[in-house]
Design a protein around this motif. Structure first.
Motif, PDB file in Angstrom:
ATOM      1  N   LEU A  23       1.322  -2.542   2.491  1.00  0.00           N
ATOM      2  CA  LEU A  23       2.482  -2.582   1.598  1.00  0.00           C
ATOM      3  C   LEU A  23       2.938  -4.014   1.361  1.00  0.00           C
ATOM      4  N   LEU A  24       2.964  -4.830   2.406  1.00  0.00           N
ATOM      5  CA  LEU A  24       3.372  -6.227   2.258  1.00  0.00           C
ATOM      6  C   LEU A  24       2.486  -6.956   1.259  1.00  0.00           C
ATOM      7  N   ASN A  25       1.184  -6.760   1.363  1.00  0.00           N
ATOM      8  CA  ASN A  25       0.268  -7.467   0.483  1.00  0.00           C
ATOM      9  C   ASN A  25       0.231  -6.869  -0.922  1.00  0.00           C
ATOM     10  N   ARG A  26       0.787  -5.676  -1.068  1.00  0.00           N
ATOM     11  CA  ARG A  26       0.816  -5.048  -2.387  1.00  0.00           C
ATOM     12  C   ARG A  26       1.986  -5.524  -3.228  1.00  0.00           C
ATOM     13  N   VAL A  27       3.091  -5.941  -2.595  1.00  0.00           N
ATOM     14  CA  VAL A  27       4.282  -6.274  -3.383  1.00  0.00           C
ATOM     15  C   VAL A  27       4.099  -7.548  -4.193  1.00  0.00           C
TER      16      VAL A  27
END
Length: 414
Positions: A23-27
């Motif tokens: 999720l962190l790398n998706r934002v």
């Protein structure tokens, strides 16, 4: 409910799960203006509030970290204190090169923080043991060093680590008090070297025992506090003095006692050095009048006590032996200083300067000063600039008479 401290275990732990990391790398890149909208969107997707808060806090830190880490920041983890004290990668590379030049293959990074210097050492094929006492920070460093199999992180007290299997040591002592997790209280800067973690006496004891040692300290370190036998290298980045590094044993260059390194995004680092210890009681420079140009040395040059060395390099003189402004009638381009073309020299009287500003319709007024008690903000309020014009005022004292003057000048394009 208050959001967790961005450097607390509760804020880092959710990101160390596969779902949290994805999720962190998706934002993507953080945009403060879109933070509330993103927060609501992620919650609507069903992500737990604590994970959303952790992701947004970390994305904000990554955005801030770009100035120090460039594109690497997009795949790293940070704590607020770790990011604040972390070495810029460009400066860390400068540190790491010392160990390469000295032929030291196995390096212990004691007090590695989030791992910036360890990353640079590992990238130059050093075998790195990165030691960090704080559990959360050690976890962050472990993730940041994952791309380098020649680096490992050990959670331990730096003063208790066995160093028999390493060739050299690098230290970046913590120079702030820790924060109490969850309170939101700010950390406090420490000025006593013995209050650092580890203390400065530990550094000097390693050096005295013959261990090749490098250590990063705050740039305000006094020359009297530089141990005998050490090389002191002040480093500035984009005009701001970032640190002083002390080098001992084979990491020290035999012909250098003091050095100033100037780094920017415009080219390779430039360095000015001296083989002689700093002696404030033995002035060996020249003092003269205001010439065609006024030259402002970089802060690293000033901190290293190399102002007179720079003056000789530029065929310039000081305006006052106690003040770090130079002057010359010819312009010699240099990375070690900023030059200004002198328009005129006025007495430093508020009424005189206010009349000059009004006459020239100056609205944008840059004020630089050395050896004058008033702050630029105080002077600007008194002069009340208003109009379309621009000007630079250099406020200082000149000559043995200590005459206070205002030099009207224009920056020379770099």
């Amino acid at each position: 409910m208050a959001s967790p401290d961005a450097g607390s275990p509760s804020a880092i732990a959710p990101l160390l799960t596969p779902a949290g990391w994805e999720l962190l790398n998706r934002v993507g890149p953080y945009d403060e203006a879109e933070a509330l909208t993103l927060n609501e969107a992620l919650r609507r997707e069903g992500h737990p509030p604590e994970l959303v808060a952790a992701v947004l806090s970390q994305a904000r830190l990554r955005a801030r970290a770009t100035a120090k880490f460039g594109e690497f920041a997009r795949t790293m983890l940070f704590t607020p204190e770790g990011l604040e004290q972390a070495t810029r990668l460009s400066v860390a590379a400068l540190h790491a090169q010392r160990y390469v030049t000295a032929g030291l293959g196995r390096v212990a990074d004691l007090g590695c923080g989030i791992g910036a210097d360890a990353m640079a050492l590992a990238a130059l094929d050093r075998e790195v043991t990165a030691v960090e006492r704080d559990e959360t920070t050690a976890a962050v460093a472990t993730l940041n060093l994952m791309p380098w199999p020649n680096a490992r992180v050990v959670q331990a007290d730096a003063t208790a680590v066995d160093l028999t299997a390493v060739d050299g040591v690098w230290l970046d002592p913590a120079r702030r008090t820790g924060r109490t997790t969850g309170t939101g209280g700010a950390s406090r800067r420490l000025f006593d070297p013995e209050a650092f973690s580890p203390p400065f006496s530990f550094v000097t004891s390693l050096a005295a025992a013959g261990t090749p040692v490098g250590v990063k300290l705050g740039p305000g370190l006094a020359h009297d506090d530089v141990p005998a036998g050490a090389e002191a290298q002040w480093v500035s980045v984009d005009g701001g003095v970032a640190e002083v590094a002390l080098w001992f044993g084979p990491l020290r260059r035999p012909d250098v006692t003091r050095a100033a390194v100037v780094m920017s995004g415009h080219g390779a680092p430039a360095e000015l050095t001296s083989p002689h210890p700093f002696r404030p009681d033995a002035y060996d420079g020249a003092v003269g009048p205001v010439g065609t140009y006024v030259i402002e040395p970089d802060g690293a040059v000033i901190r290293a006590g190399l102002v007179t060395d720079l003056a000789r390099l530029l065929d310039a003189h000081q305006l006052n032996e106690q003040i770090a402004y130079l002057s010359a009638d010819t312009h010699v381009p240099t990375p070690f200083a900023r030059a200004y073309t002198v328009r005129e020299v006025l007495p430093f009287h508020v009424k005189t300067l206010r009349a000059w500003v009004r006459e020239h319709r100056v609205g944008t007024l840059e004020i630089k000063k050395r050896g004058i008690s008033q702050t630029p903000e105080q002077v600007r309020r008194e002069l009340a600039p208003k109009g379309p014009g621009r000007a630079t005022l250099i406020l200082t004292r000149i000559g043995a008479t200590e005459k206070r003057v205002a030099i009207v000048a224009d920056p020379v394009p770099r």
